[in-house]
Design an enzyme around this catalytic site. Structure first.
Site, mmCIF file in Angstrom:
data_model
loop_
_atom_site.group_PDB
_atom_site.id
_atom_site.type_symbol
_atom_site.label_atom_id
_atom_site.label_comp_id
_atom_site.label_asym_id
_atom_site.label_seq_id
_atom_site.Cartn_x
_atom_site.Cartn_y
_atom_site.Cartn_z
ATOM 1 C CD GLU A 36 4.621 0.214 12.668
ATOM 2 O OE1 GLU A 36 3.413 0.326 12.977
ATOM 3 O OE2 GLU A 36 5.519 0.859 13.218
ATOM 4 C CG LEU A 37 1.340 -6.497 13.083
ATOM 5 C CD1 LEU A 37 1.125 -7.563 14.144
ATOM 6 C CD2 LEU A 37 2.045 -7.085 11.873
ATOM 7 C CD GLU A 50 -6.566 -3.234 8.608
ATOM 8 O OE1 GLU A 50 -6.028 -2.134 8.597
ATOM 9 O OE2 GLU A 50 -5.943 -4.275 8.347
ATOM 10 N N PRO A 96 10.134 -6.846 -0.769
ATOM 11 C CG PRO A 96 10.303 -5.976 -2.941
ATOM 12 C CD PRO A 96 11.025 -6.836 -1.930
ATOM 13 C CB ALA A 97 4.105 -6.243 -1.301
ATOM 14 C CB CYS A 137 -2.484 -0.228 8.589
ATOM 15 S SG CYS A 137 -0.991 0.728 8.433
ATOM 16 C CD GLU A 166 8.334 0.899 10.620
ATOM 17 O OE1 GLU A 166 8.982 -0.116 10.308
ATOM 18 O OE2 GLU A 166 7.396 1.333 9.933
ATOM 19 C CG ASN A 177 -0.450 -0.210 2.484
ATOM 20 O OD1 ASN A 177 0.732 -0.540 2.611
ATOM 21 N ND2 ASN A 177 -1.230 -0.016 3.516
#
Ligand code: ADP
Length: 488
Positions: free
Chosen positions: A258-259, A387, A181-182, A292, A464, A157
């Site tokens: 970081e969820l 979410e 990376p994703a 998020c 972060e 994202n």
């Protein structure tokens, strides 16, 4: 088809200072979510390539950590400057693989590069302490040292900012990093690697390994089982975060997570309506609701409810949806099919349980979803507990302040919460009662490198950005120095 013909469009991974195919030559396809077209084919790497990158990071560590912080800072500032020079190309690349509107992508590049600048400065101020000793012949000193070889796993994202928010503090304090990376958005990370190489980051200090969804557990498995790795920084789903946490138990690998979030957005009767509406628009529809910290549940007090809904609905109906490259577009596509299927499922579930559609609630075409508002949303609906990660505002009405607080806290998540009020007493009461790591008070825009980003409860561990963000990448070393002759 919009193309980026740029030297920053890299289709090989970057391992130990070299651009690399996977060992078996296999690739996977990166797709433009706005058009469904192929953007590039990128290597499908696995455990062997990841191990090689980790071993290179271990070899590169002694020289990198031994450099004066000022010298590492100089290199990172060079990297930030080249990201600024190439911001247009980097933003275009991001739109191609991720879909967000070009202006948002451009803003993300500014945000992303700010971490290299910020942590370059922080690393040069990384001090320790000399503590009062209880012993006459001993002195006590505390130094801060880089944790060592680190790995990062990032989501799609924020394809640039998540890469820099991890690699910047790591590299600045003297760690080395292997990053995955994703699978949806590897190109932004590879472009950063290209600029890192140009900026003079030595081979092995920062590597990027790529892989698709099937490769991710294999790469993650190597990253968490390899004893050379001292720390994992992960941003992604709570489910995968928990899995990685379990895997990290094997070597007690340090971890920042970081969820997911389930951000409440509360509008009190005394809110400034303009501020509430503009903040809600940003907190809900930026990045098509795929963050998020997106407002996932909106609670609006009875006295302002009609006025807010009226103004908010007109603003939402006016949002322009389309390809991120089209002028004036504010809401791009969702990232992939599963993403849009999830939004549709959440809306269907809510409507079935009695929620009312104020606007939207339909797929336009492809992966585009019309910005939507649902009212009468209740706690039993899926969109209240999961979410939605899409452009759907889920609104409930409330009367009492304490009910809004209780509802806001009724979730295992605790990343960001927003509330709109002009009452000073309420600001403190509500702010102190909300169990969240980040509060947006009369604003929907909260991310900056200057502030600590992170959550409580199942939203994560660690912070972060900011001066606090350094702590996750260093270890304290306590020195008891004895044998001091003639002391006391
Ligand atoms: P999202 O729902 O945002 O895609 P994920 O947690 O699935 O969130 O993905 C975030 C990152 O984690 C991506 O880079 C993805 O490839 C990676 N990932 C997914 N599953 C695993 C896993 N089992 N081990 C390591 N990384 C994983």
């Amino acid at each position: 088809m919009t193309t980026v013909t740029s030297d920053l469009l890299r289709t090989l991974a970057y391992v130990d200072g070299a651009w690399a195919e996977s060992d078996d030559g296999a690739t996977f396809t990166v797709t433009n979510p706005a058009t469904g077209e192929t953007v590039a084919d990128v290597p499908r790497m696995g455990a062997t390539e990841t191990r090689r990158a980790i071993e290179a990071a271990a070899r590169a560590l002694p020289a990198w950590r031994a450099k004066p912080a000022k010298e590492r800072a100089r290199i990172l500032r060079r990297l930030a400057a080249s990201m600024a020079d190439r911001a247009d190309d980097l933003a275009a690349l991001m739109v191609l693989e991720q879909g967000k509107p070009l202006a948002e992508a451009r803003a993300e590049i500014d945000y992303a590069l700010s971490f290299y600048d910020w942590f370059a400065g922080e690393a040069t101020r990384l001090d320790g302490a000399v503590l009062p000793s209880p012993w006459p012949d001993k002195r006590i000193m505390v130094t801060r040292e880089p944790v060592g070889v680190t790995v990062g796993i990032t989501p799609w994202n924020f394809p640039s900012a998540m890469v820099t928010r991890k690699s910047a503090p790591a590299l600045a304090v003297g760690c080395t990093m292997v990053l995955k990376p994703a699978e949806q958005t590897p190109l932004s990370a590879l472009a950063i690697a290209a600029l890192a190489e140009e900026a003079g980051i030595p081979p092995g200090v920062f590597s990027v390994v790529t892989g698709d969804a099937q490769d991710a557990p294999v790469i993650g498995g190597e990253m968490t089982s390899n004893p050379l790795v001292r720390k994992l920084g992960f941003t992604g789903s709570t489910e995968v975060g928990k899995l990685l946490m379990r895997q990290c138990a094997e070597h007690v690998t340090k971890l920042s997570l970081e969820l997911g979030g389930n951000a409440p957005f509360i509008v009190f009767d005394d809110a400034d309506l303009d501020v509430a509406v503009s903040s809600a628009l940003v907190a809900k529809y930026r990045n098509s609701g795929q963050t998020c910290i997106s407002a996932n549940r909106m609670f609006v007090q009875s006295g302002i409810y009609d006025a807010f809904l009226d103004r908010f609905a007109s603003a939402v109906r006016a949002l322009k949806v389309g390809d991120g490259f089209t002028d004036g577009v504010q809401v791009g596509p969702l990232i992939d099919r599963p993403a849009i299927d999830k939004v549709e499922a959440h809306v269907a579930d809510a409507v079935e349980q009695g929620a009312e559609v104020v606007t939207g609630a339909e797929r336009i075409d492809g992966q585009f979803y019309r910005p939507s508002i649902l009212t009468g949303v209740t706690a039993s609906m899926r969109m209240s507990s999961e979410e939605t990660f899409g452009p759907v505002a889920a609104i409930s009405r409330f009367d009492a302040e304490e009910d809004a607080i209780a509802a806001a806290n009724a979730t295992p998540y605790g990343l960001a919460a927003y509330f709109m009020t002009t009452d000073l007493g309420r600001t403190w009461r509500v702010g102190e009662a909300l169990e969240y790591g980040i509060l947006g008070v009369n604003t929907g825009l909260i991310s900056t490198e200057v502030a600590p980003f992170g959550g409580v409860k199942e939203s994560g561990i660690g912070r972060e950005g900011s001066s606090f963000g350094v702590d996750d990448w260093v270890e304290l070393k306590y020195w008891a120095v004895g044998g001091i002759e003639g002391a006391g």
